[in-house]
Design an enzyme around this catalytic site. Structure first.
Site, short mmCIF file in Angstrom:
data_model
loop_
_atom_site.label_atom_id
_atom_site.label_comp_id
_atom_site.label_asym_id
_atom_site.label_seq_id
_atom_site.Cartn_x
_atom_site.Cartn_y
_atom_site.Cartn_z
CG MET A 30 -1.89 -1.21 1.14
SD MET A 30 -3.44 -0.93 1.99
CE MET A 30 -2.89 -0.75 3.66
CG LEU A 33 7.12 1.36 -1.02
CD1 LEU A 33 7.81 1.01 -2.34
CD2 LEU A 33 6.21 0.22 -0.58
N GLY A 36 11.35 -2.88 5.09
CA GLY A 36 10.59 -4.13 5.18
C GLY A 36 10.03 -4.52 3.81
CG HIS A 37 6.99 -2.11 1.98
ND1 HIS A 37 6.94 -0.91 2.65
CD2 HIS A 37 5.78 -2.68 2.16
CE1 HIS A 37 5.75 -0.77 3.20
NE2 HIS A 37 5.03 -1.83 2.93
CD GLN A 61 -6.10 -3.69 2.83
OE1 GLN A 61 -6.04 -4.16 1.69
NE2 GLN A 61 -5.11 -3.83 3.69
CD GLN A 150 7.17 -14.18 11.33
OE1 GLN A 150 7.71 -15.04 10.67
NE2 GLN A 150 6.93 -14.31 12.60
CG ASP A 152 0.97 -7.11 7.91
OD1 ASP A 152 0.22 -6.38 8.55
OD2 ASP A 152 1.98 -6.68 7.31
CG MET A 186 11.36 -1.10 9.64
SD MET A 186 12.44 -1.32 8.23
CE MET A 186 14.01 -1.03 9.03
CB SER A 187 4.61 -0.28 10.50
OG SER A 187 3.31 0.14 10.14
P1 AMP Z 1 1.61 -2.99 3.44
O1 AMP Z 1 2.14 -1.96 2.51
O2 AMP Z 1 1.61 -2.58 4.86
O3 AMP Z 1 0.29 -3.55 2.97
O4 AMP Z 1 2.64 -4.20 3.38
C1 AMP Z 1 2.99 -4.83 2.16
C2 AMP Z 1 3.78 -6.07 2.46
O5 AMP Z 1 4.97 -5.74 3.19
C3 AMP Z 1 2.99 -7.08 3.34
O6 AMP Z 1 3.24 -8.39 2.88
C4 AMP Z 1 3.61 -6.84 4.71
O7 AMP Z 1 3.53 -7.96 5.56
C5 AMP Z 1 5.05 -6.53 4.34
N1 AMP Z 1 5.71 -5.79 5.43
C6 AMP Z 1 5.23 -4.71 6.09
N2 AMP Z 1 6.08 -4.35 7.08
C7 AMP Z 1 7.11 -5.23 7.06
C8 AMP Z 1 8.29 -5.41 7.84
N3 AMP Z 1 8.59 -4.59 8.85
N4 AMP Z 1 9.12 -6.42 7.52
C9 AMP Z 1 8.83 -7.26 6.48
N5 AMP Z 1 7.74 -7.15 5.71
C10 AMP Z 1 6.88 -6.16 5.99
#
Ligand code: AMP
Length: 282
Positions: A30, A33, A36-37, A61, A150, A152, A186-187
């Site tokens: 989403m 970035l 983690g991404h 969602q 992992q 999520d 990371m988020s």
């Molecule tokens: P999102 O943009 O939050 O929907 O995340 C996209 C993908 O990146 C999903 O598969 C998440 O699980 C993964 N993701 C998000 N944060 C992390 C992180 N800190 N480490 C590894 N993968 C992540």
């Protein structure tokens, strides 16, 4: 990196690649970035000829409209990061491109028990929306491998079920959670934390580690209670859950059981920002 905004453009390109027997790795996101991404992009690049990333903030969602409105958007920086990481294709669709016939679901996904607990319980319909967008994206991109984090935990379990329900020939790869040096996972939502809150938010990681350290010697109820107290004392205003679950099913671990592979999952609010994290107990 080639950027496509339309399904037609993307599919024409990817079809050419698959006709040439090229494997396609897919990382749906989403946006906003972070490393983690990008770690998922790197994983995909190691084994796939073409790595495709999508950025789409999926409205269906979000169970909380304010959360949707406040979701960070940093497209220009995202493009720079993806270029640097060596991503081959970026799919950046509009909502009309993804949902040309509106967002109403024709039929609910049968997610069973998975949808009734943890994120499913606290975010009604969240996983229906996740399945809706992921099914659509997988049907558009048709990847060989799908890369999820992992971080999520329950989401990847739901998507594994979706792939099985739809009988899609896609291999699911789960990448480890990347953390800041402090331990904070990371988020994208971390950008909404103040510097002070970033320090406080480390209490989630500390609580996970605390439970992990004392898992074999303390009662589960006591461990959960202490973790919740620690989060509240640090300044978290609301704890949705701290649970210790069977890592394969997400059913609660029973008090006397310390042999089943378990995962600790946490969701808590700090100054209106909802943070989730988890740790597998090996
Ligand atoms: P999102 O943009 O939050 O929907 O995340 C996209 C993908 O990146 C999903 O598969 C998440 O699980 C993964 N993701 C998000 N944060 C992390 C992180 N800190 N480490 C590894 N993968 C992540």
């Amino acid at each position: 990196m080639i950027l496509f905004k339309t399904i037609e453009g993307l599919q024409n390109y990817l079809l050419q690649q698959t006709n040439d027997y090229q494997s396609i790795g897919f990382v749906p996101t989403m946006g906003a970035l972070h490393q983690g991404h990008l770690s998922l992009i790197t994983l995909s690049k190691k084994v796939n000829a073409i790595t495709t990333c999508s950025i789409f903030i999926n409205p269906t969602q979000f169970n909380d409209n304010k959360d949707f409105e406040k979701y960070p958007v940093t497209i220009e920086n995202d493009i720079l990061l993806l270029e640097k990481a060596g991503c081959d294709v970026l799919f950046l669709p509009s909502a009309d491109e993804i949902y040309p016939n509106g967002t109403t679901l024709k039929e609910k996904y049968d997610l069973g028990y998975l949808e009734t607990v943890l994120e499913g319980k606290f975010r009604p319909n969240h996983f229906q929306g996740v399945c809706q967008v992921v099914q659509r994206l997988l049907e558009i991109v048709k990847p060989t491998q799908l890369f999820l984090g992992q971080k999520d935990y329950q989401q990847w379990m739901v998507i594994r079920r979706l792939i099985a329900l739809m009988e899609m020939p896609i291999e699911l790869i789960i990448g480890p959670t990347l953390r800041e040096n402090s331990g904070l996972a990371m988020s994208s939502r971390n950008v909404r934390l103040t510097e002070k809150d970033k320090i406080k938010s480390v209490a989630i990681y500390e609580s996970l580690q605390f439970i992990k350290r004392n898992y074999t010697t303390s009662s589960l109820e006591l461990l959960k209670h202490q973790a919740i107290s620690n989060l509240l004392n640090t300044g978290f205003e609301k704890i949705d859950y701290v649970e210790i679950c069977n890592a394969a099913t997400l059913e609660p671990i029973k008090e006397g059981d310390r042999t089943t592979k378990a995962v600790i999952l946490v969701a808590a609010f700090l100054n209106g920002v909802r943070l989730i994290d988890n740790m597998v107990l090996l």
